[in-house]
Write a protein that holds these residues in place. Structure first.
Motif, short mmCIF file in Angstrom:
data_model
loop_
_atom_site.label_atom_id
_atom_site.label_comp_id
_atom_site.label_asym_id
_atom_site.label_seq_id
_atom_site.Cartn_x
_atom_site.Cartn_y
_atom_site.Cartn_z
N SER A 396 0.84 -1.19 0.00
CA SER A 396 0.00 0.00 0.00
C SER A 396 0.88 1.24 0.00
O SER A 396 2.01 1.21 0.48
N PHE A 397 0.35 2.32 -0.54
CA PHE A 397 1.02 3.61 -0.58
C PHE A 397 0.20 4.64 0.18
O PHE A 397 -1.03 4.63 0.13
N VAL A 419 8.19 4.65 10.52
CA VAL A 419 7.63 5.74 11.30
C VAL A 419 6.25 5.33 11.82
O VAL A 419 5.47 4.69 11.12
N PRO A 420 5.94 5.68 13.07
CA PRO A 420 4.59 5.39 13.60
C PRO A 420 3.61 6.47 13.17
O PRO A 420 4.00 7.55 12.69
N THR A 493 -0.37 7.28 8.99
CA THR A 493 -0.46 5.87 9.34
C THR A 493 0.94 5.31 9.53
O THR A 493 1.93 5.97 9.20
N ASP A 494 1.03 4.13 10.11
CA ASP A 494 2.33 3.47 10.24
C ASP A 494 2.85 3.09 8.86
O ASP A 494 2.07 2.74 7.96
N GLY A 495 4.17 3.12 8.69
CA GLY A 495 4.72 2.73 7.39
C GLY A 495 6.22 2.96 7.33
O GLY A 495 6.87 3.30 8.32
N GLY A 520 4.75 3.62 2.83
CA GLY A 520 4.19 2.36 2.35
C GLY A 520 4.39 1.24 3.35
O GLY A 520 5.27 1.31 4.21
N ARG A 521 3.57 0.22 3.21
CA ARG A 521 3.72 -0.97 4.05
C ARG A 521 4.58 -1.98 3.33
O ARG A 521 4.37 -2.29 2.16
N THR A 522 5.57 -2.50 4.05
CA THR A 522 6.47 -3.49 3.46
C THR A 522 6.42 -4.83 4.19
O THR A 522 7.24 -5.71 3.90
#
Length: 628
Positions: A396-397, A419-420, A493-495, A520-522
């Motif tokens: 996600s971006f 980053v939170p 958001t967290d990412g 983004g989520r990794t």
């Protein structure tokens, strides 16, 4: 304020391009114009030396290309000590040595210089001379403006240098991939079509073709984007003529512009083939003879409908591709010259040797062969279909955009940092907004003082009016404070920070809605790859995907196919359909952009089925073509 606006405008202009060759004259011209200087010079750092790349006025022709060790000359001192110096007259003229103080940065008249430094890296230095505006003398304001312009120019030039280095690395990697593909086969026609079609991935041209020398005649054997070549077509015949000229010449030839030939060879070429070039709407072209120690094999040519369609770096890449093509062509030709009778003779010799063996040994060999055939027929396991060009993408971006306009003053994160939610990412600064707030605060205080004065005079109407004005200013201050608070951009958001080198954007201007940072989520990645059309029917959603990455070659990762595309992208002669898989990445070992090797585990097939797939496909298509 006008100087700040001018500096901001010119800085934006510097940051608008990553073309190093275009950026140099733009910076030089804008600095001279902004400072009203008649001349000057621009120096770039090369190791421990500074080289003059641009100069204007005086002995500029002698100055361009000159080298100066950092710390031993005027500009060297500026770049080393990172300060601005103004002197009068020629730098090395002894008549002025008594008026130049290089240790204190004494300000005299005609000459001013500043280093170009960013993040502790000396990019170069710039100097201006002979101010022709105002009173004809550089002052303290000019010095501050030059320092600001030099800092902006350093950031822009450094970004352009990094971009050029990265682009060249990508071009070389792509060229290596193309070279591997064309040297991986000994099929002559496949080599020819692969060269002209794969070259479009590294070069931008309108027409690409390859001509082979057959005896004393050249023949166009492959044209980019065409499966078949019509040798009697007028355009093909004109290509043959130009290829023959280049092959007889024996060395590479680059026509930069048909309408303005750059040298004698270009003028001779246009004089001989001008009508054909006009008919083909060709303005520029590159013609590369393919040759090795044994002689010329053919000619590789690229043409375009625009002038100067290749840069010097691209010409170099094309020449390397030409050398690799010559090797692949020679190998394919040697392979096809091997007589078939030698192969048949080797088979007959093996048969005679087998029949001379004892009966018991032949029975043992027969039994082993039968068991092998049974195993090859009955044992089945999933068929692995290779994925082409796997690319990792975040699941996600999240785009963090500026809520208010401003200049990036501070970046609190780096690329790849986790980053939170709610963490500060970027701090914007808007001097104009701060100035407006100070003005409104001053007006509020003035209104309150006026109200107090009205009370002392007993003027209740004036007091009420001033109280209303003060309250209005307080409300406007509240809105301005809220807008200033919005200058701190926070993570929604967290990412993980996906923006490349966000810290290099310090000083850039963002308008409301402009993209600042991408998160983004990794923990889960999407893997996009292509599957050849001959295998796409075997791939379905839900099938297992296994992959390895170059960074961790001893570990296999797995996922599942989530999407099989219906339309293939434009991929040249071989069609690939897009496939997407979801790959779990809880440990964060996989990262977007990693080189991967992916395979899809499709329906189980025996060894015989695997070996028979290719010939069976070819026979079915062949029979379909020839049957009535």
């Amino acid at each position: 304020l006008e100087r700040l606006r001018l500096l901001h405008s010119i800085s934006q202009e510097f940051s608008s391009s990553l073309d190093f060759d275009e950026l140099l004259p733009r910076i030089f011209d804008r600095v001279l114009t902004a400072l009203g200087a008649q001349g000057g010079s621009l120096w770039l750092s090369e190791g421990e030396m500074l080289r003059c790349r641009l100069a204007m006025g005086g002995s500029s022709q002698k100055l361009v290309g000159a080298l100066m060790p950092v710390g031993t000359g005027f500009v060297g001192d500026v770049a080393l000590k990172q300060r601005t110096t103004i002197v009068t007259g020629a730098i090395n003229d002894p008549r002025f040595e008594s008026r130049v103080d290089r240790t204190t940065g004494m300000f005299v008249r005609d000459l001013m210089a500043s280093p170009m430094v960013t993040q502790g890296i000396t990019v170069g230095a710039i100097q201006v001379s002979n101010k022709v505006t105002g009173n004809g003398t550089f002052d303290e304001h000019d010095r501050e403006l030059l320092e600001g312009l030099a800092a902006s120019a350093a950031v822009a030039l450094r970004n352009a240098q990094l971009h050029t280095a990265e682009k060249r690395a990508r071009d070389l990697a792509l060229l290596l991939e193309i070279s591997r593909e064309i040297t991986a086969t000994l099929d002559l026609d496949r080599v020819l079509h692969s060269v002209v079609n794969l070259a479009s991935r590294a070069l931008e041209f309108d027409r690409g073709a390859i001509a082979l020398l057959d005896g004393r005649r050249y023949e166009i054997r492959a044209v980019a984007g065409q499966e078949q070549v019509n040798p009697k077509e007028e355009a093909t015949l004109r290509l043959v003529q130009r290829a023959a000229w280049a092959g007889d010449r024996g060395e590479s030839f680059y026509l930069t512009d048909r309408q303005e030939p750059a040298n004698e060879a270009a003028r001779a070429f246009v004089a001989a083939f001008g009508d054909g070039l006009t008919a083909d709407e060709t303005l520029s072209g590159l013609y590369l003879p393919l040759k090795d120690e044994e002689g010329v094999l053919g000619v590789l040519l690229f043409e375009a409908r625009r002038p100067e369609f290749l840069t010097a770096t691209q010409v170099e890449l094309a020449e390397i591709l030409g050398n690799q093509t010559a090797v692949a062509l020679r190998n394919a030709q040697l392979y096809h010259q091997v007589p078939l009778v030698d192969t048949l003779g080797a088979i007959a010799a093996r048969k005679r040797a087998l029949m001379q063996l004892p009966l018991g040994r032949r029975l043992a060999y027969g039994t082993a062969l039968s068991l092998t055939l049974a195993a090859a027929t009955l044992i089945r396991w999933p068929l692995r279909v290779d994925g082409a060009g796997p690319v990792f993408r975040p699941a996600s971006f999240t785009e963090v955009r500026a809520l208010v306009p401003g200049v990036i003053d501070r970046v609190m994160v780096k690329e790849g940092a986790r980053v939170p939610r709610g963490a500060a990412l970027v701090q914007l600064r808007d001097p104009e907004l701060q100035a407006v707030r100070l003005s409104r605060d001053a007006e509020r205080a003035a209104a309150e003082r006026s109200a107090a004065v009205a009370v002392s005079r007993g003027d209740l109407g004036e007091e009420r009016l001033q109280r209303v004005r003060a309250e209005s200013f307080r409300r406007e201050l509240g809105l301005l404070d809220a807008e200033i608070a919005g200058a701190t951009l926070r993570a929604p958001t967290d990412g993980v920070v996906l923006t490349a080198r966000p810290e290099e954007r310090i000083g850039a201007r963002l308008e409301s809605g402009d993209l600042a940072v991408t998160l983004g989520r990794t923990d889960t990645l999407m893997l996009d790859f292509g599957v050849a059309q001959r295998e796409i029917a075997r791939v379905t959603p839900g099938q297992e995907v296994r992959l390895r990455v170059d960074a961790i070659p001893d570990r296999t990762f797995s996922g599942a196919v989530t999407l099989v595309g219906q339309l293939p992208p434009d991929s040249g002669s071989e069609v690939f359909f897009p496939v997407r898989a979801t790959i779990a990445n809880p440990e964060g070992l996989l990262r977007p952009g990693m080189a991967a090797h992916a395979r899809v585990l499709t329906a189980p097939t025996s060894l015989v089925g695997r070996l028979w797939r290719g010939p069976s496909r070819w026979l079915r298509l062949f029979w379909w073509r020839i049957r009535p």
